[in-house]
Enzyme design. Structure first.
Site, short mmCIF file in Angstrom:
data_model
loop_
_atom_site.label_atom_id
_atom_site.label_comp_id
_atom_site.label_asym_id
_atom_site.label_seq_id
_atom_site.Cartn_x
_atom_site.Cartn_y
_atom_site.Cartn_z
N LEU A 108 0.83 -1.21 0.00
CA LEU A 108 0.00 0.00 0.00
C LEU A 108 0.86 1.26 0.00
O LEU A 108 1.88 1.31 0.69
CB LEU A 108 -0.89 -0.03 1.25
CG LEU A 108 -1.75 1.19 1.57
CD1 LEU A 108 -3.09 0.75 2.18
CD2 LEU A 108 -1.06 2.16 2.52
N ASP A 138 -0.01 8.84 1.65
CA ASP A 138 0.36 10.24 1.42
C ASP A 138 1.67 10.43 0.64
O ASP A 138 2.70 9.83 0.99
CB ASP A 138 0.58 10.97 2.75
CG ASP A 138 -0.55 10.79 3.73
OD1 ASP A 138 -1.56 10.15 3.39
OD2 ASP A 138 -0.41 11.29 4.86
N TYR A 153 6.00 8.37 9.60
CA TYR A 153 4.78 8.95 9.03
C TYR A 153 5.09 10.17 8.17
O TYR A 153 6.25 10.55 7.98
CB TYR A 153 3.80 9.28 10.15
CG TYR A 153 3.00 8.09 10.65
CD1 TYR A 153 3.30 6.78 10.27
CD2 TYR A 153 1.91 8.27 11.51
CE1 TYR A 153 2.56 5.70 10.72
CE2 TYR A 153 1.16 7.19 11.97
CZ TYR A 153 1.49 5.91 11.58
OH TYR A 153 0.75 4.84 12.03
N SER A 154 4.05 10.82 7.69
CA SER A 154 4.19 11.81 6.61
C SER A 154 4.97 13.05 6.98
O SER A 154 5.10 13.40 8.16
CB SER A 154 2.79 12.25 6.15
OG SER A 154 2.20 11.21 5.42
N ASP A 201 2.34 15.20 10.42
CA ASP A 201 2.42 15.67 9.03
C ASP A 201 3.06 17.06 8.94
O ASP A 201 2.48 18.00 8.39
CB ASP A 201 1.02 15.72 8.37
CG ASP A 201 0.24 14.42 8.51
OD1 ASP A 201 0.88 13.36 8.69
OD2 ASP A 201 -1.00 14.46 8.46
N GLU A 246 -5.56 16.68 8.82
CA GLU A 246 -4.33 16.00 8.39
C GLU A 246 -3.70 16.77 7.22
O GLU A 246 -4.37 17.52 6.50
CB GLU A 246 -4.65 14.58 7.94
CG GLU A 246 -5.10 13.67 9.08
CD GLU A 246 -5.08 12.19 8.70
OE1 GLU A 246 -5.70 11.83 7.68
OE2 GLU A 246 -4.43 11.40 9.42
#
Lengths: 489, 489
Positions: B44, B47, B106-107, B167, B222
């Site tokens: 998968l 972002d 994470y992003s 983010d 987000e």
């Protein structure tokens, strides 16, 4: 890390995924990596396989060992392309996961038949005592790129060959099917090309060794490959141990070709139009070239840029080897010419025209094409990927006058590459003629098309990536076009 | 197979390499796969991260979970490109291998600084009791694409936010550095954008929540993203739980934008030029769009085509989601326009011009661009990827007369995709005007640029790959250009 046999033949499932991701990253981010040629995603690639046109795209498969720069247990990986320049990866094609290929899915070829792409390959089988049996196997690919292997081999090794019996080329000719194979005769221990014939692709009978030369072709022939170029048969093959009095070459093993007058496969008879085989490539590193006749009427070839039993500096980065660009073949006056495809022009960016001045470029980004015409009666040295003082670089030492020749010298450009086979290659040129060079550099790969493809010299070199100067050692008469090439892979 | 938490957070090293190779092959050979858009190599992607221009190339990183179609433990993977169309893969960029990001990298975003590319991201830390702490971390990439993470976070979550604090967008503005972050306020449980300021990229102080609307922006924001487009600040963000009376949308969570008059980051004050946020995309599947100001003066954006908490048919093939093409942003009359890049034209092949006839194409190979001008006062249905009888297909139901609108209907084209959020999307058009559509189809992705980018509708659809007919339901007045698009990835 020692690459024991046990380690080289470890099943892919016994490696961990983080290691594979790390290897993929290491290969992708190497400063020596190619970015517009097919190259390893990780580990080692060798022979091109199954080069073909099917279902609206060109297909190319590669011998691959994903876990290091060694000849471990091989599989086929798969790429496809609309134009033979922009290749996209389609994953593992043939895994060494059956009894027939338990020690590797070895080289082979592709033939479109009944809406499927037949992939003929050598299943390298090893029994518990490590005794090898080479099985010739067919796998079938459908339009969704799904591949299913036949469960039985189509050809078993005949009594008169050793365990060296491999690399099937499957093709259709005069309404029959043929497979030609590289072989070593059991009695004479000579290299042979064995011909098989079939009416239905199921039952095969051996026609016998191909009669194409009176000379002994070394102790083994690998990757025999027959194509028709401008209506003449051309035999491309890799004789190992060939006596240099028969045909001259410098690499450990040569990739030879022989242009024919005609061929009668049902009699296993190839009539040469040349006196002796010739080197397909005048550089340092070409082997296992595979060519095929495409539906557009052209014959296309692609080469492994790498040699058996040799090492390369990227071994230290856990990956090895690359492929040439695809070359269009032409026969003129019984000589083979190799040309870049028109489609590679689509990668050109930032054109510059340069003439006569010694200094051409300081920054190339290491993906470029340089097209040059050097006037007659000039001599000098062209430095590629050099430092600004021209103390190191890949050197093209040329003379277009009385002693016309081009010497390619990689003795002074980074780590040595198999220097025991020489650090220079020489191409003889016509006297007092202009010299045309179409030079493609991509990371650590250089391909030089000489005089409209009459000769091609392909080589790896490992310059400091920051050395990007292109310059002659003095001003002279030339015209050049320079392009950066778009990184696409 | 059940994706337990334990399984989703299994270390990459605890997966085996054959499984990863199989997943890569399954993704690459799926008939639904995209071939000219950035897509998962396996598993998968979500972002886009770190979209930037550095060292002569555009860089793009992707949130990736390589082992399945689920939000497992995330890493960053890396692509680079000369033209934002031909992307080449550069491997794993940020692995979740430190204490700070032990449950996922994470992003975040990219900023060129002192010859390095700084990558600001959220380290998703979980302790033994599965209590989450979001750390804001910087990793530094050099010109050889080697990435080293800082060992200490630059920002710890302040007291007034929940665990939802992530983010980071890192950028320079008015000679200071800023980071804006998506946040959930601990007291009010509302979505906020938290602003941090620094003089030296080392010491950061919190300016406070960005004041950009009087309305409550749902329970979480987000991927806040500020860019300057035609000299106006544009805020792109993803409010979750937004009341539809504030801004209308149909997807589970919208990707909104707000064009501003001006911004004062040192006061955390954004003055909107629009009354309310607007949907960035009028299709079904866009989220987490990331935009940046490039050195060429343009602002470019790329979107995740996928939504949180939704499923897609390729989940059954063990991979999920894709990216939009890169879009050039423009602000006209305080509205955001999105345009295809000129460079995507380099993929066009086999041009055909077609006019007025109901039937356009039978065979498209599922990678194509269709550029259409429909005359005023027409109505009808355009079927894409339809069967020859037009019984199934992706339907564009248009009216360019009295009740001008375009309805995009994916109710009748293969497996349903999150139908609980509706199977149609409507775009209102000017009355009695021609309708311009620039439609890009790539496997299971469709992007429709409407009236020169005034609206864009992006969606996944899962037609039978053999259904390749393009046709209107009747003859009408239009002009069309069709191209196959070259598969390159």
């Amino acid at each position: 890390m020692e690459w024991t046999r046990e380690k080289r033949y470890l099943k892919y499932k016994d490696w961990d995924a983080q290691t594979l991701l790390n290897l993929q990253t290491q290969a992708a981010t190497s400063p020596y990596q190619m970015h517009y040629h097919v190259h390893p995603l990780s580990g080692l690639i060798n022979d091109p396989n199954g080069f073909s046109y099917y279902n609206g795209e060109y297909h190319l498969f590669c011998q691959s060992y994903p876990f290091g720069p060694v000849h471990g247990i091989k599989s086929w990986i798969h790429f496809a392309s609309s134009d033979m320049v922009h290749w996209h990866y389609l994953g593992q094609a043939i895994n060494p996961d059956s009894e027939l290929d338990n020690a590797g899915a070895y080289s082979g070829s592709g033939l479109v038949h009944n809406g499927e792409l037949l992939l003929a390959y050598t299943g390298n089988h090893r029994d518990k005592n490590w005794i090898r049996t080479p099985y010739q196997v067919i796998a079938k690919m459908d339009k969704n790129n799904k591949i299913v292997k036949d469960t039985n081999p189509i050809i078993l090794p005949p009594e008169h060959v050793t365990e060296h019996f491999r690399d099937p080329q499957l093709f259709e000719h005069n309404s029959k099917y043929y497979i030609i194979l590289g072989a070593q005769d059991k009695d004479t221990k000579t290299g042979e090309i064995d011909v098989y014939e079939s009416d239905d692709l199921k039952t095969w009978h051996e026609v016998g060794y191909l009669d194409f030369s009176k000379e002994k072709m070394g102790y083994m022939i690998e990757c025999p490959n027959l194509v028709f170029v401008n209506d003449q048969p051309v035999l491309i093959f890799c004789p190992q141990g060939l006596d240099k009095s028969i045909a001259s070459y410098d690499n450990i093993y040569p990739n030879m070709y022989l242009v024919g007058k005609n061929i009668d496969l049902s009699q296993a008879k190839f009539t040469p139009a040349q006196k002796a085989p010739k080197d397909l490539d005048d550089g340092f590193d070409v082997y296992a070239t595979q060519a095929f006749n495409a539906p557009d009427g052209n014959a296309y070839a692609i080469s492994w840029v790498g040699l058996p039993d040799c090492t390369y500096p990227t071994d230290d980065e856990n990956w090895a080897n690359t492929y040439s660009q695809v070359k269009r073949l032409e026969v003129k006056d019984n000589e083979l010419y190799q040309h870049p495809l028109d489609s590679i022009k689509s990668l050109r960016m930032d054109h510059e025209a340069i003439s006569n001045q010694a200094h051409l470029k300081d920054h190339t980004s290491n993906q470029y094409e340089l097209k040059l015409t050097i006037q007659p009666d000039q001599s000098g040295k062209l430095f590629l990927n050099a430092d600004s003082d021209l103390k190191t670089g890949l050197i093209l030492d040329f003379n277009t006058g009385d002693s016309s020749r081009l010497i390619i010298d990689r003795s002074n450009v980074g780590p040595k590459v198999n220097p025991e086979y020489g650090e220079q290659r020489e191409v003889l040129l016509d006297l007092h003629h202009e010299l045309n060079l179409d030079i493609f550099v991509d990371g650590s790969l250089c391909e030089i098309f000489i005089n409209d493809g009459k000769n091609v010299a392909t080589l790896r070199f490992f310059a400091n990536p920051e050395n990007q100067t292109i310059a002659f050692d003095h001003d002279l008469e030339y015209d050049a076009d320079f392009w950066k090439m778009m990184p696409i892979m």
